[in-house]
Write a protein that holds these residues in place. Structure first.
Motif, PDB file in Angstrom:
ATOM      1  N   LYS A  60      60.576   4.979  64.337  1.00  8.46           N
ATOM      2  CA  LYS A  60      59.549   4.825  63.797  1.00  8.46           C
ATOM      3  C   LYS A  60      57.599   5.432  64.495  1.00  8.46           C
ATOM      4  O   LYS A  60      57.303   6.418  63.935  1.00  8.46           O
ATOM      5  CB  LYS A  60      58.462   3.665  64.040  1.00  8.46           C
ATOM      6  CG  LYS A  60      59.549   2.875  62.747  1.00  8.46           C
ATOM      7  CD  LYS A  60      58.848   1.362  62.655  1.00  8.46           C
ATOM      8  CE  LYS A  60      59.592   0.561  61.388  1.00  8.46           C
ATOM      9  NZ  LYS A  60      59.517  -0.724  61.722  1.00  8.46           N
TER      10      LYS A  60
ATOM     11  N   GLU B 280      52.832   8.952  61.067  1.00  8.74           N
ATOM     12  CA  GLU B 280      52.753   7.779  60.341  1.00  8.74           C
ATOM     13  C   GLU B 280      52.533   7.830  58.704  1.00  8.74           C
ATOM     14  O   GLU B 280      52.306   7.397  57.843  1.00  8.74           O
ATOM     15  CB  GLU B 280      50.932   7.826  60.693  1.00  8.74           C
ATOM     16  CG  GLU B 280      50.629   7.105  61.550  1.00  8.74           C
ATOM     17  CD  GLU B 280      48.839   6.848  61.995  1.00  8.74           C
ATOM     18  OE1 GLU B 280      47.957   6.898  60.854  1.00  8.74           O
ATOM     19  OE2 GLU B 280      48.376   6.657  63.101  1.00  8.74           O
ATOM     20  N   LYS B 281      52.431   9.390  58.437  1.00 11.37           N
ATOM     21  CA  LYS B 281      53.467   9.399  57.205  1.00 11.37           C
ATOM     22  C   LYS B 281      54.835   9.152  56.836  1.00 11.37           C
ATOM     23  O   LYS B 281      54.818   9.382  57.444  1.00 11.37           O
ATOM     24  CB  LYS B 281      52.703  10.779  56.848  1.00 11.37           C
ATOM     25  CG  LYS B 281      52.617  11.489  55.454  1.00 11.37           C
ATOM     26  CD  LYS B 281      52.442  12.748  55.809  1.00 11.37           C
ATOM     27  CE  LYS B 281      53.577  13.517  54.489  1.00 11.37           C
ATOM     28  NZ  LYS B 281      53.611  14.060  54.851  1.00 11.37           N
ATOM     29  N   LYS B 282      54.517   8.137  55.394  1.00 11.26           N
ATOM     30  CA  LYS B 282      56.067   7.572  55.146  1.00 11.26           C
ATOM     31  C   LYS B 282      56.753   8.570  54.833  1.00 11.26           C
ATOM     32  O   LYS B 282      56.244   9.342  54.121  1.00 11.26           O
ATOM     33  CB  LYS B 282      55.390   5.930  54.766  1.00 11.26           C
ATOM     34  CG  LYS B 282      55.543   5.262  55.491  1.00 11.26           C
ATOM     35  CD  LYS B 282      55.955   3.693  54.391  1.00 11.26           C
ATOM     36  CE  LYS B 282      56.430   2.836  55.210  1.00 11.26           C
ATOM     37  NZ  LYS B 282      56.386   1.325  54.710  1.00 11.26           N
ATOM     38  N   SER B 283      58.059   8.652  54.806  1.00 18.33           N
ATOM     39  CA  SER B 283      58.785   9.089  54.752  1.00 18.33           C
ATOM     40  C   SER B 283      59.235   8.745  52.998  1.00 18.33           C
ATOM     41  O   SER B 283      59.921   7.237  53.243  1.00 18.33           O
ATOM     42  CB  SER B 283      59.767   9.816  54.777  1.00 18.33           C
ATOM     43  OG  SER B 283      59.413  10.661  55.885  1.00 18.33           O
ATOM     44  N   GLU B 284      58.736   8.784  51.683  1.00 15.91           N
ATOM     45  CA  GLU B 284      59.183   8.468  50.826  1.00 15.91           C
ATOM     46  C   GLU B 284      60.718   8.880  50.686  1.00 15.91           C
ATOM     47  O   GLU B 284      61.528   7.508  50.497  1.00 15.91           O
ATOM     48  CB  GLU B 284      58.620   8.851  49.762  1.00 15.91           C
ATOM     49  CG  GLU B 284      57.477   8.572  49.695  1.00 15.91           C
ATOM     50  CD  GLU B 284      57.274   7.149  49.147  1.00 15.91           C
ATOM     51  OE1 GLU B 284      57.781   6.849  47.894  1.00 15.91           O
ATOM     52  OE2 GLU B 284      56.108   6.502  49.579  1.00 15.91           O
TER      53      GLU B 284
ATOM     54  N   GLU C  28      62.512   1.823  51.134  1.00 16.95           N
ATOM     55  CA  GLU C  28      62.290   3.644  51.051  1.00 16.95           C
ATOM     56  C   GLU C  28      64.091   3.947  50.572  1.00 16.95           C
ATOM     57  O   GLU C  28      65.297   3.726  50.800  1.00 16.95           O
ATOM     58  CB  GLU C  28      61.566   3.975  52.218  1.00 16.95           C
ATOM     59  CG  GLU C  28      60.868   3.470  53.013  1.00 16.95           C
ATOM     60  CD  GLU C  28      59.675   3.532  52.128  1.00 16.95           C
ATOM     61  OE1 GLU C  28      59.966   4.428  51.587  1.00 16.95           O
ATOM     62  OE2 GLU C  28      59.013   2.039  52.507  1.00 16.95           O
TER      63      GLU C  28
END
Lengths: 311, 311, 311, 311
Positions: free
Chosen positions: A96, A101-105, A151
């Motif tokens: 992580k 920080e930017k979440k991977s979709e 996700e």
């Protein structure tokens, strides 16, 4: 790992940690490379972060700019369940951290290696244990996704060039173009320099995998430049090149006995014949080790991308 | 093979041929040991028969009294079908020679080794490709047996002690007592001393397999004394002990540079730590090699015990 | 399971529970058979104990005298880890109950079935996940055994008759004579009558496995009479005979439409041709189901015979 | 095959031959569909070519316009080596016929299906036995290619959607764009309507594979429209839908007993519950059958694209 890659270099290692140790031994300070160690004493886990900051560091290390997190867990391949859970969590934590920080979709997990050769089957076995979700989310929709806190995860074990006739990078570039993941995680068995590291170490890096020199980029590289998306690599050393073992023993012996560097190099050139280049060294319990390690890594990935599984 | 057997000896080899070569190198004449070579030039096959005649020969060779036939076939693991048929026939020919004139009415084939470790899966994979007939003959009777020109063949891949908790000899003694075969053929992956021999050599011997020293007998031995029936062993070297490679390189180097024998021995004692003892060396294309070799051996056995299959 | 056993009977089932349900449907009271149900609501697990008390009960049930514990767990093959642990514990609990108070110092676990046919691979896959200890205790001694709170556990996946040419009972009798376990636990994939039971039910019984009629004993039976030691069988239905599905549908339909019993029987005789007898029915997700179920059973066994593993 | 595709249709079959037989039974002449039969009596092989000429034929058949060659070989899964060679040659002959005169310089072979479910492993096992050459030709050049009389062959076994989270068509479109083969050959296990066809029939077609209705095209189709290159499909039926067996038995019985078509349809609607839709029927010797058939098909492909292998 790229078993077919003949390594002319002595002491080939896929572990940044081992490279940095060589400099430590020689008492050389390397500019552009930062080391940080953390101990989790109770958990019997040691974490070392090697940061290659700039081109200078990359050149000296023979590894691309980026962060290399090494988790040393001596019991990784042992039969002790209470041990694997904290280790899985540790892997997930550092994964992580590297994802940012930017979440991977949408994450594509790639299990590299040849499933028919035990020490190279790590990647395919991790993929076998994954809980892939992309097709489920496509079928059941956004609500299902949120309810299960997941996700989009897709996965493939593409096989090796001897089986497919294609570079892994060719296969992946094609799949990425069609399915557009924002992050690729490649899982691979690695070559270490030291036998003690086999099946006791996990390396996580945001540099992906660069075949050959490790510096510079080409169409074969499994990294952001080669694949067009961010790539994180998770690896565990399962083999040592047969030549490395011979070289290292000889080198120690010869410098011990006062041979000159030239003599050492000449001898090593002689030894480096074709036969030994096509050989690798692996432990006699490699089947158990691969089973345990692949399970630990896949649990880390499952918990990372489908939180409801571990609640 | 017995991967778990830690080998303190240097240069462990399961091949009688390699033992005898050592004496040749040293120009030592060994009493009680006879060598005979045959070339099948067109077929690119060389056959060497080592006969250990008496206890004296056994002691020097470190191998029990008996006949060791070695078939060297450099292309054994290659992708060339026209090559495997003649090789299968050659194996069948020498197998028949060792079986002798008295026909065995019931043969038990045993595939030794761990099917989860690629270079050790030779035995189990041979068993997977066998055409077993004992149950068919029991069901369809004597006429069926004669019509198909078959002998009773049964087979088992018992696994290794780490998987079963039992010695293979215990398992086999039990099965033999119940099913009463007249001949046992054990198939096993072997350890060679030289990397060049890996997957290019087949050894057939009427001595069975004697773990440990190779001379003397005990309850673990898979031979006539241990199992109570005649045992023929068919093996193919697929690994070299990691320590052997280091020892051999060092030995050559040190004697070359004029070190004394004591110095060599001291050094080798130091190297012989636990880690390297638990390691083996195997080629990077071992998956393909095992596939080809196991197919070749199973074809030899099928043709031997069910003639109608190959007519 | 014995896939090769042609079943002339309609509605073959290996589950005692399904046999008793048939009598319930017909509202027939069966003397010599006792049923007891327990619900573990929170755990979504239902346990039914069928006790066949005497010969009369055995005759009506077509199952030998003994205790049949059925654990129904609808989510057995689902991807929910928090569910498998309690289920493992439940299996271990009832297993201990059937083992009785006298501790077995040496248990042999047998994984029946063909590992190359997915729904029949349950037994071999359970054995693959076991932590066998007999050889370790032999090597490291009594203190090691007590420190780890382990019993002697050995294990084998002997393969099926089509692979070995031998009856499983022959192989096991031999091994038992040599290694002298006090208890044999056989793991097997079962045939159910109802598709709803597949991969959702575990049966544990102290009767072992009796091929064929189920009553009476013969040399093929894997029970105390056939093997000479106490036998506990753990099974999970993974297939339905193809003929059963056709028979059941037809029977319902025909009795519904007022056909006479004779007409039904005649029709069923016609359908019972050879082709359908060699077919089985299994779910499309059988690979996942076998993976989950085998893991759950092997965890139950590991915790039963090596307590330190789960502490 | 697409095991997860729930089939609401009765009597689903992937074989054009079985569709055309239905019309023959009903004595219906189908415009736009041509049938031609050839017998190879000595070889015990029968070849039927079904040509769907136009949209009218496609609509009636429920199969796209194109050529469907069916090779019926009752001994396909038997243990008779002298039989497999001619069958391989026959497959190669018809494959070449469908490929047409223009040689493909680069062929991508795709092994569809789930390697963990025995009857669905046909495609992956064919790929395992292929001699892929693309990477060799890239390394050793044009002379090597011509000397060995080989075409560029690449191959992949991409797994099924439940394993990868991706449609096979997505994966293939990506790979095709990157590696630019001129021809794709997909290998797949098929569903037949009749149990007698299982593992005795090979279908070769230039229409590729169209999931769902079979007529019309979509992004999931593995055909020229979906993938952008010519696609030939080679399939062998290994399963029958469980519902098909029930439907067919019922239909025969009901029409025999004089039930109306409406009554039949109503009954079948009732039967068509979810459980049976998720089940398939397969023979008890499916492991042997897959082994033999995959070997036969891979030999056909190897001989087609690397002539020197079979000289």
């Amino acid at each position: 790992m790229n078993l077919s890659e003949t390594s002319y270099k002595r002491g080939r290692t896929d572990l940044a940690l081992e490279v940095s140790e060589r400099f430590e031994q020689d008492n050389v300070e390397v500019k552009g490379v930062i080391l940080k160690e953390t101990y989790h004493k109770n958990k019997e886990i040691k974490v070392t972060t090697v940061t290659v900051e700039n081109e200078q560091g990359a050149k000296v290390m023979g590894k691309p700019i980026g962060t290399y997190i090494t988790i040393e867990a001596p019991k990784l391949s042992e039969e002790d369940e209470s041990y694997h859970k904290p280790l899985s969590k540790e892997i997930a934590k550092y994964l992580k951290k590297l994802m940012g920080e930017k979440k991977s979709e949408h994450v594509l997990v790639v299990g590299l290696g040849n499933r028919d050769i035990t020490p190279d089957a790590l990647g395919p076995e991790v993929v076998d244990n994954l809980f892939v979700t992309r097709h489920l989310i496509r079928e059941y929709g956004q609500e299902f996704k949120e309810h299960n806190k997941m996700e989009n995860m897709s996965a493939i074990a593409p096989g090796v060039m001897g089986q497919t006739g294609m570079e892994v990078s060719e296969i992946l570039r094609g799949i990425i173009r069609e399915t557009k993941p924002e992050l690729v995680i490649v899982i691979d068995a690695l070559a270490a320099r030291s036998m003690e590291r086999l099946n006791t170490t996990i390396q996580i890096t945001d540099t992906g995998i660069s075949p050959g020199s490790g510096v510079g980029n080409n169409r074969k590289a499994l990294n952001e430049e080669g694949l067009g998306v961010k790539v994180i690599a998770i690896g565990c050393p399962t083999v040592v090149d047969a030549s490395t073992i011979v070289y290292d023993t000889m080198e120690n012996f010869m410098s011990d006995k006062g041979f000159s560097e030239d003599e050492v190099n000449n001898f090593i050139k002689e030894v480096g014949d074709m036969t030994i280049k096509n050989m690798f060294v692996t432990p006699k319990n490699i089947d158990e080790a691969i089973k345990k390690t692949s399970y630990t890594i896949s649990e880390a990935l499952n918990s990372c991308f489908c939180e409801s599984l571990t609640e």
